[in-house]
Design a protein around this motif. Structure first.
Motif, PDB file in Angstrom:
ATOM      1  N   ASN A   2      19.568   3.577  18.232  1.00  0.00           N
ATOM      2  CA  ASN A   2      18.369   3.356  17.426  1.00  0.00           C
ATOM      3  C   ASN A   2      17.220   2.882  18.312  1.00  0.00           C
ATOM      4  O   ASN A   2      17.451   2.253  19.348  1.00  0.00           O
ATOM      5  CB  ASN A   2      18.643   2.304  16.346  1.00  0.00           C
ATOM      6  CG  ASN A   2      19.534   2.832  15.246  1.00  0.00           C
ATOM      7  OD1 ASN A   2      19.426   3.996  14.864  1.00  0.00           O
ATOM      8  ND2 ASN A   2      20.412   1.990  14.727  1.00  0.00           N
ATOM      9  N   TYR A   3      16.011   3.202  17.897  1.00  0.00           N
ATOM     10  CA  TYR A   3      14.829   2.836  18.662  1.00  0.00           C
ATOM     11  C   TYR A   3      13.796   2.185  17.751  1.00  0.00           C
ATOM     12  O   TYR A   3      13.710   2.507  16.568  1.00  0.00           O
ATOM     13  CB  TYR A   3      14.216   4.069  19.339  1.00  0.00           C
ATOM     14  CG  TYR A   3      15.132   4.713  20.350  1.00  0.00           C
ATOM     15  CD1 TYR A   3      15.102   4.344  21.685  1.00  0.00           C
ATOM     16  CD2 TYR A   3      16.059   5.675  19.946  1.00  0.00           C
ATOM     17  CE1 TYR A   3      15.967   4.926  22.612  1.00  0.00           C
ATOM     18  CE2 TYR A   3      16.928   6.263  20.862  1.00  0.00           C
ATOM     19  CZ  TYR A   3      16.869   5.878  22.180  1.00  0.00           C
ATOM     20  OH  TYR A   3      17.736   6.429  23.092  1.00  0.00           O
ATOM     21  N   LYS A  11       8.820   4.319  22.288  1.00  0.00           N
ATOM     22  CA  LYS A  11      10.153   4.078  21.742  1.00  0.00           C
ATOM     23  C   LYS A  11      10.990   3.240  22.716  1.00  0.00           C
ATOM     24  O   LYS A  11      11.133   3.593  23.882  1.00  0.00           O
ATOM     25  CB  LYS A  11      10.852   5.399  21.457  1.00  0.00           C
ATOM     26  CG  LYS A  11      10.250   6.192  20.316  1.00  0.00           C
ATOM     27  CD  LYS A  11      10.859   7.586  20.215  1.00  0.00           C
ATOM     28  CE  LYS A  11      12.345   7.542  19.984  1.00  0.00           C
ATOM     29  NZ  LYS A  11      12.907   8.898  19.785  1.00  0.00           N
ATOM     30  N   LEU A  12      11.535   2.148  22.199  1.00  0.00           N
ATOM     31  CA  LEU A  12      12.415   1.297  22.995  1.00  0.00           C
ATOM     32  C   LEU A  12      13.775   1.214  22.310  1.00  0.00           C
ATOM     33  O   LEU A  12      13.859   1.036  21.090  1.00  0.00           O
ATOM     34  CB  LEU A  12      11.836  -0.115  23.129  1.00  0.00           C
ATOM     35  CG  LEU A  12      10.526  -0.247  23.905  1.00  0.00           C
ATOM     36  CD1 LEU A  12      10.047  -1.696  23.881  1.00  0.00           C
ATOM     37  CD2 LEU A  12      10.708   0.223  25.336  1.00  0.00           C
ATOM     38  N   SER A  13      14.828   1.327  23.094  1.00  0.00           N
ATOM     39  CA  SER A  13      16.175   1.187  22.537  1.00  0.00           C
ATOM     40  C   SER A  13      16.349  -0.224  21.998  1.00  0.00           C
ATOM     41  O   SER A  13      15.908  -1.201  22.614  1.00  0.00           O
ATOM     42  CB  SER A  13      17.231   1.480  23.606  1.00  0.00           C
ATOM     43  OG  SER A  13      17.043   0.667  24.753  1.00  0.00           O
ATOM     44  N   THR A  14      16.960  -0.346  20.844  1.00  0.00           N
ATOM     45  CA  THR A  14      17.144  -1.674  20.263  1.00  0.00           C
ATOM     46  C   THR A  14      18.088  -2.526  21.098  1.00  0.00           C
ATOM     47  O   THR A  14      18.068  -3.758  20.991  1.00  0.00           O
ATOM     48  CB  THR A  14      17.674  -1.582  18.823  1.00  0.00           C
ATOM     49  OG1 THR A  14      18.874  -0.802  18.805  1.00  0.00           O
ATOM     50  CG2 THR A  14      16.632  -0.949  17.911  1.00  0.00           C
ATOM     51  N   ASN A  47      17.186   2.455  27.166  1.00  0.00           N
ATOM     52  CA  ASN A  47      16.075   2.778  28.064  1.00  0.00           C
ATOM     53  C   ASN A  47      15.275   1.548  28.493  1.00  0.00           C
ATOM     54  O   ASN A  47      14.246   1.680  29.164  1.00  0.00           O
ATOM     55  CB  ASN A  47      15.141   3.819  27.442  1.00  0.00           C
ATOM     56  CG  ASN A  47      14.341   3.279  26.250  1.00  0.00           C
ATOM     57  OD1 ASN A  47      14.520   2.137  25.825  1.00  0.00           O
ATOM     58  ND2 ASN A  47      13.468   4.114  25.706  1.00  0.00           N
ATOM     59  N   TYR A  48      15.750   0.354  28.138  1.00  0.00           N
ATOM     60  CA  TYR A  48      15.035  -0.882  28.479  1.00  0.00           C
ATOM     61  C   TYR A  48      15.931  -1.743  29.355  1.00  0.00           C
ATOM     62  O   TYR A  48      17.024  -2.148  28.941  1.00  0.00           O
ATOM     63  CB  TYR A  48      14.662  -1.629  27.194  1.00  0.00           C
ATOM     64  CG  TYR A  48      13.823  -2.875  27.410  1.00  0.00           C
ATOM     65  CD1 TYR A  48      12.430  -2.817  27.342  1.00  0.00           C
ATOM     66  CD2 TYR A  48      14.411  -4.104  27.685  1.00  0.00           C
ATOM     67  CE1 TYR A  48      11.652  -3.960  27.533  1.00  0.00           C
ATOM     68  CE2 TYR A  48      13.649  -5.247  27.876  1.00  0.00           C
ATOM     69  CZ  TYR A  48      12.271  -5.169  27.797  1.00  0.00           C
ATOM     70  OH  TYR A  48      11.513  -6.295  27.989  1.00  0.00           O
ATOM     71  N   VAL A 245      13.753  -5.455  20.618  1.00  0.00           N
ATOM     72  CA  VAL A 245      14.843  -5.188  21.567  1.00  0.00           C
ATOM     73  C   VAL A 245      15.720  -6.432  21.668  1.00  0.00           C
ATOM     74  O   VAL A 245      15.202  -7.550  21.738  1.00  0.00           O
ATOM     75  CB  VAL A 245      14.301  -4.839  22.975  1.00  0.00           C
ATOM     76  CG1 VAL A 245      15.449  -4.690  23.978  1.00  0.00           C
ATOM     77  CG2 VAL A 245      13.479  -3.562  22.938  1.00  0.00           C
TER      78      VAL A 245
END
Length: 392
Positions: A2-3, A11-14, A47-48, A245
């Protein structure tokens, strides 16, 4: 995976990868294992990636991994300026350039003022030219977004949120810290100002998994929904839309896979009233070992002598729930490492706080107990060193 979106729609991955707790071998980070875990996380949609100048070997390690696997354009790097080490404007460039070299990149996606203690610390940085410096770095593209990380009480957090036009922030937050540190009120305040909020210590350094009392474990085990304590802690956070995040200091493939599975399935609105009630019973089981029945409501504040009363009780309780070291570490960070100390020793016993406490806690009496156990000779040494840290 999920983002959720940052302030500008990215968009950042949770689930964020906290790069402070990699496995070690012979006293050094195990590069091969770290690479496997990092790449598995990226393949799973993370992705973070969060690191810092003061995390030993971390920036250099992930920089090498990202370059070696040619994934820089797929991920976001977050790292931090240790403002407490900066003495002048040249120091900003020296540290930042070293971070770029370690990370093998020419830009940082999310750049933090690391552990910003209070507004005085921010004003000191402004006097050194940080505002112009940030503007230059943003204009050149070397820094894409600027924010701050924070340990301390809610009121000071909200003051810092308003001190600058930040792009994001990071707080310690979990189901045990709902009403301490920045807390839910701070989370919602930052969100109301349009700030994405990154979460650290979702498991309190693993203590909400590894050091739960037996009664809390029993509550989880007997509940109709069978999630692990870690999964419950993450799901509680993901249930809140203000959370952007959640960082996890992952150091095993099992942890990476499990956290990805949770972050890929948990949604806002998943928690039922029954789930909330169950988790509240877990909190009560953990709190049963604590010394003060403080809910962290803050009605006792502000203290005329600047004592962080809810914070002091949270640290005192933490000593009995989690041990001496985490309690002392938090008490030092949240009371001593700031220009205007919020230590218990500031208390003059005026009693104003007790007039407003809905729990009818004998605050002055309990503060004396907490001071005896928290503000020991070790604390007093840290307090003497603190002015040097806040100055430099």
């Amino acid at each position: 995976m999920n983002y959720r979106l940052d302030k500008y729609g990215n968009k950042l991955s949770t689930l964020g990868f906290g790069c402070m707790r990699f496995q070690t071998k012979m006293g050094k980070i195990d590069y091969d294992e770290a690479e496997r875990e990092v790449m598995a996380a990226i393949e799973g949609g993370v992705n973070y990636f969060d690191t810092a100048y003061i995390y030993p070997g971390s920036e250099a390690l992930i920089g090498e991994i990202f370059e070696r696997n040619n994934v820089r354009d797929k991920i976001k790097i977050a790292t931090k300026m240790p403002h407490y080490l900066v003495k002048n404007r040249d120091g900003l460039d020296k540290i930042f350039n070293e971070e770029l070299r370690r990370l093998r990149t020419d830009y940082v996606d999310y750049y933090f003022m690391h552990m910003l203690t209070d507004v005085s610390a921010w004003k000191r940085m402004c006097e050194l030219g940080i505002l112009e410096w940030i503007e230059e770095k943003k204009k050149s593209g070397a820094i894409r977004q600027i924010g701050f990380s924070y340990h301390g009480n809610t009121d000071m957090f909200c003051t810092l949120v308003d001190a600058y036009n930040w792009d994001f922030c990071m707080i310690q937050y979990n189901y045990m810290d709902e009403n301490s540190q920045a807390g839910k009120r701070g989370l919602k305040y930052a969100n109301s100002k349009g700030l994405p909020v990154m979460i650290m210590e979702p498991l309190r350094g693993g203590r909400l998994v590894n050091r739960l009392p037996n009664e809390a474990k029993k509550i989880f085990a007997e509940y109709e929904k069978q999630y692990t304590p870690a999964q419950w802690a993450f799901r509680w956070l993901y249930n809140q839309p203000e959370v952007t995040v959640v960082l996890s200091g992952m150091n095993s493939m099992e942890m990476v896979r499990d956290n990805i599975a949770t972050a890929s399935s948990a949604q806002v609105g998943d928690f039922t009233p029954e789930d909330e009630e169950m988790l509240q019973r877990v909190v009560e089981a953990i709190n049963s070992k604590m010394k003060v029945g403080c809910t962290g409501c803050g009605y006792c504040m502000p203290c005329p002598k600047n004592v962080d009363i809810p914070g002091a009780f949270a640290h005192y309780n933490r000593k009995y729930a989690e041990g001496w070291f985490p309690a002392m570490k938090e008490h030092i960070m949240c009371t001593a490492l700031r220009k205007d100390s919020t230590a218990i020793l500031n208390c003059v016993g005026c009693g104003k706080c007790e007039q407003h406490c809905p729990q009818n806690i004998p605050i002055r009496e309990k503060l004396k107990e907490a001071q005896k156990e928290l503000e020991t000779p070790i604390y007093r040494i840290a307090r003497k060193v603190a002015p040097l840290v806040t100055k430099f």
